[in-house]
Enzyme design. Sequence first.
Site, PDB file in Angstrom:
ATOM      1  CB  SER A 240      -0.882   0.011   1.243  1.00  0.00           C
ATOM      2  OG  SER A 240      -0.110   0.359   2.371  1.00  0.00           O
ATOM      3  CE  LYS A 241      -2.120   6.159  -2.972  1.00  0.00           C
ATOM      4  NZ  LYS A 241      -3.295   7.008  -3.000  1.00  0.00           N
ATOM      5  NE  ARG A 242      -0.264   0.976   6.121  1.00  0.00           N
ATOM      6  CZ  ARG A 242       0.139  -0.248   6.392  1.00  0.00           C
ATOM      7  NH1 ARG A 242       1.208  -0.460   7.088  1.00  0.00           N
ATOM      8  NH2 ARG A 242      -0.558  -1.271   5.955  1.00  0.00           N
ATOM      9  CG  HIS A 243       4.101  -1.152   2.881  1.00  0.00           C
ATOM     10  ND1 HIS A 243       2.925  -1.492   2.260  1.00  0.00           N
ATOM     11  CD2 HIS A 243       3.958  -1.514   4.175  1.00  0.00           C
ATOM     12  CE1 HIS A 243       2.109  -2.047   3.135  1.00  0.00           C
ATOM     13  NE2 HIS A 243       2.700  -2.069   4.300  1.00  0.00           N
ATOM     14  CB  ALA A 245       2.124   1.168  -3.007  1.00  0.00           C
TER      15      ALA A 245
END
Length: 455
Positions: A240-243, A245
């Site tokens: 996800s954008k957290r990691h 992405a």
Amino acid sequence: MSIVTRFAPSPTGFLHIGGARTALFNWLLARHHGGKFLLRIEDTDRERSTQEAVDAILDGLKWLEINWDGEPVFQFSRTRHHVELAESLVKEGKAYYCYCTAEELEAMRNEARSKGLSPKYNGMWRDRDHGDAPACVNPVIRLKAPLDGDTTLCDIVQGKITVSNKELDDMVLVRSDGTPTFMLSVVVDDHDMGITHVIRGDDHLTNTFRHIQIFNAFGWNIPQYGHIPLIHGPDGAKLSKRHGALGIDAYRDRGYLPEAVCNCLLRLGWSHGDDEIISREQALEWFTTENLGKSASRLDFSKLDNLNGHYMRIADNSRLLKNLIELIGENISEEKRLRLLRGMSGLKQRAKTMLELRDLATIYTNDFVPEKVNSETQNILETTLARLKSIEDWTEENLEKQLREFSSEKNISFGKIAQSLRNVLTGRKITPSIFDMLISFGKNESLSRINAVLV
RNA sequence: GUCCCCUUCGUCUAGUGGUCUAGGACGUCGCCCUCUCACGGCGAUAACAGGGAUUCGAAUUCCCUAGGGGACGCCA
């Protein structure tokens, strides 16, 4: 038979790392076999598709040097054709109009769920007469999917997978607003584009059974599918954008070279024995679907850093200089450019990313500010300066020879001389070798910097 | 909930019944090289998810369990 692959992103966001890898694999497969690699933009979702996303995807692919054949196909432009084919299926009795409302569908799913079944359409309009149709509801077209038996996928990566047709429902082919769905469009376009092999993410695996049913309804040949496992974030959860992405442009912004990103992506889910550093040429020569892995992987940034460091080291100095100047984004004087170019070999082996290179390069681009030194250093520099002045042959080899001789003549440790020079030339304690810098700065600049401290 | 898939060092992976006291790479740690930092070299650390079965022999085949993931839209 010649191989035709494709990459078919939907332009609803940037090109992320998973998509880039899918593109890379399809590209490699096609090029390895001397086939074609096509690009199709799946922009049938008008709400979410944007031109910015299209541009980002195209730019990303270009940056990675994943070149496609011909012009990209924009799926939305083929709407009419898709719908006509769906209607022909209705005429043949292989599809039908369904007048269910959203509420009815919701109720169906809830009912199935409460019975412990997978939520799906119950086929209520499958064999119902047209005359029953409510006047105020625009129908969708659904595929009359087989009720019995099962559908088998011979996946290049996952092997043979069979699913009972009872698990699949009559999917929507054309929406009530008259536009085709992804399910229909993908199948029609893959067929029309002559796609022979599809490598795509694992998340499409269950869709594939539906695609196969549509192919069968049309009586078309089914392409070979290879479903590659998804890339996970560092914590093992869905990316996800957290990691990681991020858009592929973010990797460029973080100072990674495209060849390093490609190499890294290539090794995520594909291998060639113990080989780690794989050039584009080797990848093209070696890539086959046999070596694709079946389990999910995570992107390891420290490995990317390491690979990037490698590709920086072997990169051409003038190319690096060009990239560096773009990155700095300011005017760099001719003199400083020359310094950077001369010093590039020494700089690049100390940098893992372009960003680090940019930071290191400041020793050659920053304005010189003389620093005060203690009397001992001053003495060392004074005598060293005299010696340096006398050196006519200003080459790395000769400088080293002379300074080492000088060190033993004067009985001053070489380390002391080197650290004094390092400090006075750059104001720093950590730099490339002093010979490297003496050459990069040139004789005049080097001497004047030392002199500035002595005055 | 239902269906499908996956499971080797911290991470990426090699391995397709004996050559595996499981190999490589990154990371980490140590040593060497050395003008600092890097690069490079050498070495160390560390894994077959668990349990059954098949077999003379299993990381490799089969079954079960556990864990993880994906899919179940008139999104793609």
